[in-house]
Design a protein around this motif. Structure first.
Motif, mmCIF file in Angstrom:
data_model
loop_
_atom_site.group_PDB
_atom_site.id
_atom_site.type_symbol
_atom_site.label_atom_id
_atom_site.label_comp_id
_atom_site.label_asym_id
_atom_site.label_seq_id
_atom_site.Cartn_x
_atom_site.Cartn_y
_atom_site.Cartn_z
ATOM 1 N N ILE A 1 1.355 -1.180 -0.026
ATOM 2 C CA ILE A 1 -0.359 0.150 -0.404
ATOM 3 C C ILE A 1 1.131 1.312 -0.283
ATOM 4 N N GLU A 2 2.334 1.367 1.229
ATOM 5 C CA GLU A 2 2.693 2.912 0.919
ATOM 6 C C GLU A 2 3.369 2.702 -0.006
ATOM 7 N N ASP A 3 4.037 1.828 -1.049
ATOM 8 C CA ASP A 3 4.174 1.781 -2.446
ATOM 9 C C ASP A 3 3.590 2.079 -3.317
ATOM 10 N N GLU A 4 2.277 1.150 -3.592
ATOM 11 C CA GLU A 4 1.345 2.414 -4.436
ATOM 12 C C GLU A 4 0.929 3.593 -5.076
ATOM 13 N N THR A 5 0.923 4.019 -3.250
ATOM 14 C CA THR A 5 0.385 4.971 -2.725
ATOM 15 C C THR A 5 1.481 6.581 -2.755
ATOM 16 N N ASN A 6 2.576 6.030 -2.621
ATOM 17 C CA ASN A 6 4.294 6.764 -2.717
ATOM 18 C C ASN A 6 3.360 7.238 -1.163
ATOM 19 N N SER A 7 3.560 6.753 -0.934
ATOM 20 C CA SER A 7 3.514 7.534 1.023
ATOM 21 C C SER A 7 4.599 6.496 2.342
ATOM 22 N N ARG A 8 4.964 7.007 3.132
ATOM 23 C CA ARG A 8 5.310 6.185 4.427
ATOM 24 C C ARG A 8 3.716 4.523 5.001
ATOM 25 N N PHE A 9 2.590 5.703 4.722
ATOM 26 C CA PHE A 9 1.405 5.635 5.473
ATOM 27 C C PHE A 9 0.346 4.085 4.933
ATOM 28 N N SER A 10 -0.520 3.775 5.535
ATOM 29 C CA SER A 10 -0.267 2.157 5.084
ATOM 30 C C SER A 10 -1.997 2.036 5.570
ATOM 31 N N HIS A 11 -2.221 3.097 7.214
ATOM 32 C CA HIS A 11 -3.943 2.819 7.176
ATOM 33 C C HIS A 11 -3.631 4.151 8.408
ATOM 34 N N SER A 12 -4.976 4.311 8.776
ATOM 35 C CA SER A 12 -5.591 5.884 9.391
ATOM 36 C C SER A 12 -6.241 5.318 10.625
ATOM 37 N N GLY A 13 -6.875 6.514 11.758
ATOM 38 C CA GLY A 13 -7.509 6.460 12.506
ATOM 39 C C GLY A 13 -8.300 7.582 12.910
ATOM 40 N N VAL A 14 -9.781 8.178 12.976
ATOM 41 C CA VAL A 14 -9.902 9.419 13.765
ATOM 42 C C VAL A 14 -10.274 9.821 15.213
ATOM 43 N N VAL A 15 -9.291 10.569 15.732
ATOM 44 C CA VAL A 15 -9.772 10.206 17.227
ATOM 45 C C VAL A 15 -11.638 10.954 17.611
ATOM 46 N N ILE A 16 -12.107 10.231 18.419
ATOM 47 C CA ILE A 16 -13.939 10.730 18.624
ATOM 48 C C ILE A 16 -13.141 10.532 19.916
ATOM 49 N N SER A 17 -14.527 10.617 20.331
ATOM 50 C CA SER A 17 -14.774 10.705 21.854
ATOM 51 C C SER A 17 -16.108 10.709 22.269
ATOM 52 N N ASP A 18 -16.685 9.963 23.427
ATOM 53 C CA ASP A 18 -17.395 9.763 23.867
ATOM 54 C C ASP A 18 -18.153 10.665 24.949
ATOM 55 N N GLY A 19 -17.308 11.897 24.489
ATOM 56 C CA GLY A 19 -18.013 12.720 25.615
ATOM 57 C C GLY A 19 -16.991 12.124 27.229
ATOM 58 N N ARG A 20 -16.293 11.560 27.065
ATOM 59 C CA ARG A 20 -15.437 11.203 28.882
ATOM 60 C C ARG A 20 -14.672 10.850 28.213
ATOM 61 N N GLU A 21 -14.526 9.962 27.286
ATOM 62 C CA GLU A 21 -12.623 9.603 26.953
ATOM 63 C C GLU A 21 -12.362 9.421 25.438
ATOM 64 N N LEU A 22 -11.535 10.132 25.001
ATOM 65 C CA LEU A 22 -10.441 9.472 23.727
ATOM 66 C C LEU A 22 -10.622 8.960 22.926
ATOM 67 N N TYR A 23 -10.750 8.456 21.632
ATOM 68 C CA TYR A 23 -10.928 7.149 21.524
ATOM 69 C C TYR A 23 -10.028 7.294 19.655
#
Length: 193
Positions: A41-63
Motif C-alpha cells: 500500500i505504501e509503495d502504491e501510494t508513494n507514502s510512509r503510511f498504510s493505515h489511518s484512524g480518527v480521534v473521537i470521544s464519547d464525552g468522557r474519553e478519547l478513542y
C-alpha cells in the motif's frame, strides 16, 4: 543487562509520546505499518503510511476509530501500540459540527460496518481511509480534499492475487497519503522527527 535495555527502550518510547501534543476530536493519525500488504500500500501510494484512524470521544474519553476487520474504536494507546512510526494531522477547516455530532453519527451509521477488502467506494463495507473520509465529510465542509481515481499499477500482480480478480483501477478512492497531502489538515506531530 537485557532488563536495563528494555527499561531504557520503554522510557524512551514514553518520552517520545509525552512530546506529542494533546489529541483532539477530529485529529487523524496516520500509521506506518510493516506488514507485507502494508508495504505494498505504501509503495502504491508513494507514502510512509498504510493505515489511518480518527480521534473521537464519547464525552468522557478519547478513542481512535478505525476500519480494520470492521469499523470500531479503541483507546488511543492501544491504537498507537501498532507502531512507533506515525503522524498526527489536525483539521484546519471548521469542524464544529463534527465535534458536536460525531459520536452519534459514528454509532448510528458506521460502527461495526465490515472492512472493505475489495476497496470499492460505493458498497456497504469500508476500508480505513474510506471510512474516515465518509465519516468526516458528512459533517465537515472540506475545501481541498476529495476522492480520486485509484492506481494499482505499481504492484498489479499482487493486487490481482489479493482481489482474486482485476483490481478496481481508476475507480474512486482515498488513501492515508491523501490525508497527509490535503491542505485541509496540518501536521501537529511526527513520531520519527
Amino acid at each position: 543487562m537485557k532488563r536495563l535495555l528494555l527499561t531504557i527502550s520503554f522510557v524512551l518510547s514514553i518520552n517520545a509520546l509525552s512530546a506529542m501534543p494533546k489529541l483532539k476530536v477530529g485529529d487523524i493519525i496516520l500509521l506506518d505499518l510493516d506488514c507485507y500488504s502494508c508495504q505494498v500500500i505504501e509503495d502504491e501510494t508513494n507514502s510512509r503510511f498504510s493505515h489511518s484512524g480518527v480521534v473521537i470521544s464519547d464525552g468522557r474519553e478519547l478513542y481512535v476509530a478505525q476500519s480494520l476487520s470492521n469499523v470500531h474504536h479503541l483507546k488511543v494507546n492501544d491504537f498507537l501500540r501498532m507502531t512507533k512510526k506515525f503522524i498526527v494531522k489536525r483539521p484546519v477547516v471548521n469542524i464544529d459540527r463534527f465535534k458536536k455530532y460525531h459520536w452519534q453519527v459514528y454509532k448510528r451509521n458506521y460502527y461495526q460496518l465490515p472492512f472493505d477488502y475489495l476497496y470499492l467506494w460505493d458498497d456497504e463495507s469500508l476500508y480505513c481511509s474510506e471510512f474516515i473520509y465518509k465519516f468526516m465529510n458528512a459533517l465537515i465542509d472540506f475545501k481541498n480534499f476529495e476522492v480520486a481515481p485509484m492506481d494499482f499499477s505499481n504492484n498489479w500482480n499482487y493486487w490481482e492475487d489479493h482481489f482474486g480478480t482485476t483490481p478496481p483501477q481508476d475507480m474512486p478512492g482515498i488513501s492515508p497519503e491523501d490525508f497527509n497531502k490535503s491542505k485541509d489538515f496540518k501536521l501537529i506531530y511526527d513520531s520519527v522527527k
